[in-house]
Design an enzyme around this catalytic site. Structure first.
Site, PDB file in Angstrom:
ATOM      1  N   ASP A   1     -12.145  -2.886  26.376  1.00 55.07           N
ATOM      2  CA  ASP A   1     -12.347  -4.327  26.577  1.00 55.07           C
ATOM      3  C   ASP A   1     -12.565  -5.041  25.251  1.00 55.07           C
ATOM      4  OD1 ASP A   1     -14.755  -3.113  26.118  1.00 55.07           O
ATOM      5  OD2 ASP A   1     -15.902  -4.452  27.419  1.00 55.07           O
TER       6      ASP A   1
ATOM      7  N   ASP B   1     -15.840  -8.489  22.365  1.00 51.77           N
ATOM      8  CA  ASP B   1     -16.127  -7.427  23.328  1.00 51.77           C
ATOM      9  C   ASP B   1     -16.601  -8.107  24.615  1.00 51.77           C
ATOM     10  OD1 ASP B   1     -16.861  -4.338  23.735  1.00 51.77           O
ATOM     11  OD2 ASP B   1     -18.483  -5.566  24.586  1.00 51.77           O
ATOM     12  N   LEU B   2     -16.063  -7.724  25.762  1.00 53.68           N
ATOM     13  CA  LEU B   2     -16.402  -8.361  27.034  1.00 53.68           C
ATOM     14  C   LEU B   2     -17.713  -7.782  27.557  1.00 53.68           C
ATOM     15  CD1 LEU B   2     -12.888  -8.421  28.753  1.00 53.68           C
ATOM     16  CD2 LEU B   2     -13.921 -10.113  27.226  1.00 53.68           C
TER      17      LEU B   2
END
Length: 466
Positions: free
Chosen positions: A371, A328-329
């Site tokens: 994301d 996950d960004l």
């Protein structure tokens, strides 16, 4: 009563539409009737003394010689068919009725030109075969192979190419190309100035032979003027969207010649072929949309689960191991809020490219939404190899990105799940990796849960690089 004298039999033979041929034991013509010139294109005096087999299409020579041997043993052959090459290079289909004269030591045969009948039947068969191939072929390459075989039943097609045109890039590609003298086609960008481009531009078939070159522009004459090239035949692939490409047949020195009838025949079937190609392209596009993320081109959630199920089945069978890395960004929402969604989309594409560069060909990088990305690592030798892989991914994303003049640096939170330690199903592994990712995000770290880390002596996680 006075009896009328009949004219010599030879005078009537020359009136026959079928040709009479007499061949000696060595296989040379010793007599031919006048109809031979209409069928084969040679005057009778040109055929006398010529080996019969020299006129037969090379592909049909072995079985022709075999049948000739059977006739010479006294076995009549009333309905034998083969193909001959006329003087002008055209291919004709011949039906023979032949027998051996023991007294004269010659083969006597009657030849009937059945080219139009054979082509009509073959054309109908070809149309059905193309339609069937459009539905049965697994992919475009299989479709093109089917088409090549079908065209080969209609015309000599040793050198056969399918050229497709990309109008946006003005580029020709050759997804299928078989050529004895040019095994590797050259991609042309721009496409202009090529024979295929001329066919596509005009949407009209093009037949070039040494005899017909004078009426064409100099750059086309130069292409066909090569000594080795005897004949070039191209027809457009016209679809509902316009001309999408061309079919090309080539013949080199000593080969067959294509004519106007061949051009018409190939153009007729090309319309069906264009429809088949368009249908396959649409199916491939729909299949791609169903399996891949439109923004990044990575596998989507559905394709990831398909590959994960397959990988798990293989791991169970081989008692192997695999890992799922859930990424996950961090703070990606700030990029969208600060720089806009267009920059955010470019950032996601850049992240996808970097992730793919960090894994093996057999591994899978998927985008499962927003994301969030998942990396499937197959055939792990040891479970502890998952952490260095995660570190490599993090290191690749740690490098700054310049997008639309903005220098961006974004780091991922990564959770890891191992098979069989953390589950034996796709859902269980994905859930475990997702939970591990959230723990890493809350703790500012990105790795296996502390109590499960295989590399740390005290059960803790390696700190996230600065």
């Amino acid at each position: 009563m006075e009896t009328k004298t009949c004219a010599p039999l030879g005078n009537f033979i020359d009136l026959m539409l079928d040709a009479i041929c007499v061949v000696d034991a060595e296989g040379r013509f010793v007599f031919v009737s006048a109809a031979c010139e209409r069928i084969f294109g040679y005057a009778p005096e040109e055929m006398i003394g010529k080996p019969m087999i020299d006129l037969v299409l090379p592909e049909d020579r072995p079985r022709t010689l075999q049948v000739a041997s059977q006739v010479m043993t006294g076995q009549p052959k009333p309905h034998f068919e083969n193909r001959y090459v006329r003087k002008d290079g055209q291919v004709v289909h011949i039906m023979w009725s032949a027998r051996w004269s023991e007294q004269e030591q010659v083969r006597v045969a009657v030849a009937r030109d059945v080219t139009e009948l054979k082509q009509a039947a073959a054309l109908q068969t070809a149309l059905y075969a193309i339609s069937e191939a459009a539905h049965a072929a697994e992919d475009m390459l299989a479709l093109f192979r089917h088409i090549h075989r079908i065209i080969g039943e209609l015309l000599p097609a040793d050198n056969f190419s399918v050229a497709l045109y990309d109008a946006e890039r003005d580029q020709l590609s050759f997804p299928y190309h078989v050529d004895v003298q040019e095994p590797s086609p050259v991609l042309r960008k721009p496409a202009a100035g090529t024979l295929c481009a001329e066919v596509i531009r005009s949407s009209q078939p093009l037949l070039l032979t040494p005899e017909t070159l004078d009426g064409f522009p100099a750059h086309l004459r130069q292409i066909v003027g090569r000594k080795s090239l005897c004949c070039w035949l191209g027809v457009p692939l016209n679809s509902s969207k316009g001309t999408i490409g061309a079919l090309v047949l080539k013949s080199y020195s000593g080969g067959v010649r294509y004519g106007e009838k061949d051009k018409e025949l190939l153009q007729f079937v090309s319309n069906q072929i264009a429809t088949a190609i368009e249908r396959h392209q649409l199916y491939a596009r729909l299949q791609y949309m169903a399996q891949y993320d439109e923004l990044t081109g990575l596998p989507n959630r559905g394709l990831l689960f398909d590959r994960l199920h397959t990988a798990l089945a293989r791991a169970r069978r081989e008692q192997g191991q695999l890992a799922l890395l859930y990424l996950d960004l961090d703070k990606f929402k700030q990029v969208n809020d600060t720089h806009g969604h267009a920059v955010g989309d470019q950032l996601l594409r850049a992240v996808a490219r970097r992730l793919k560069l960090c894994v093996r060909e057999a591994d899978t990088v998927a985008r499962i939404g927003g994301d969030e990305f998942v990396v499937l690592l197959e055939s792990l030798q040891h479970p502890e190899h998952a952490q260095p892989a995660a570190d490599k991914l993090r290191g690749a994303l740690d490098q700054p990105l310049t997008i639309d003049g903005h220098s961006l640096r974004i780091l991922p939170s990564i959770g890891i799940a191992l098979y069989p330690e953390h589950g034996d199903s796709a859902q269980a592994l994905l859930r475990h990796a997702d939970d591990a990712m959230y723990r890493a995000k809350k703790g500012g770290e990105s790795c296996l849960p502390p109590q499960e880390h295989p590399l740390s002596g005290d059960g803790g996680c390696a700190p996230q690089p600065a």
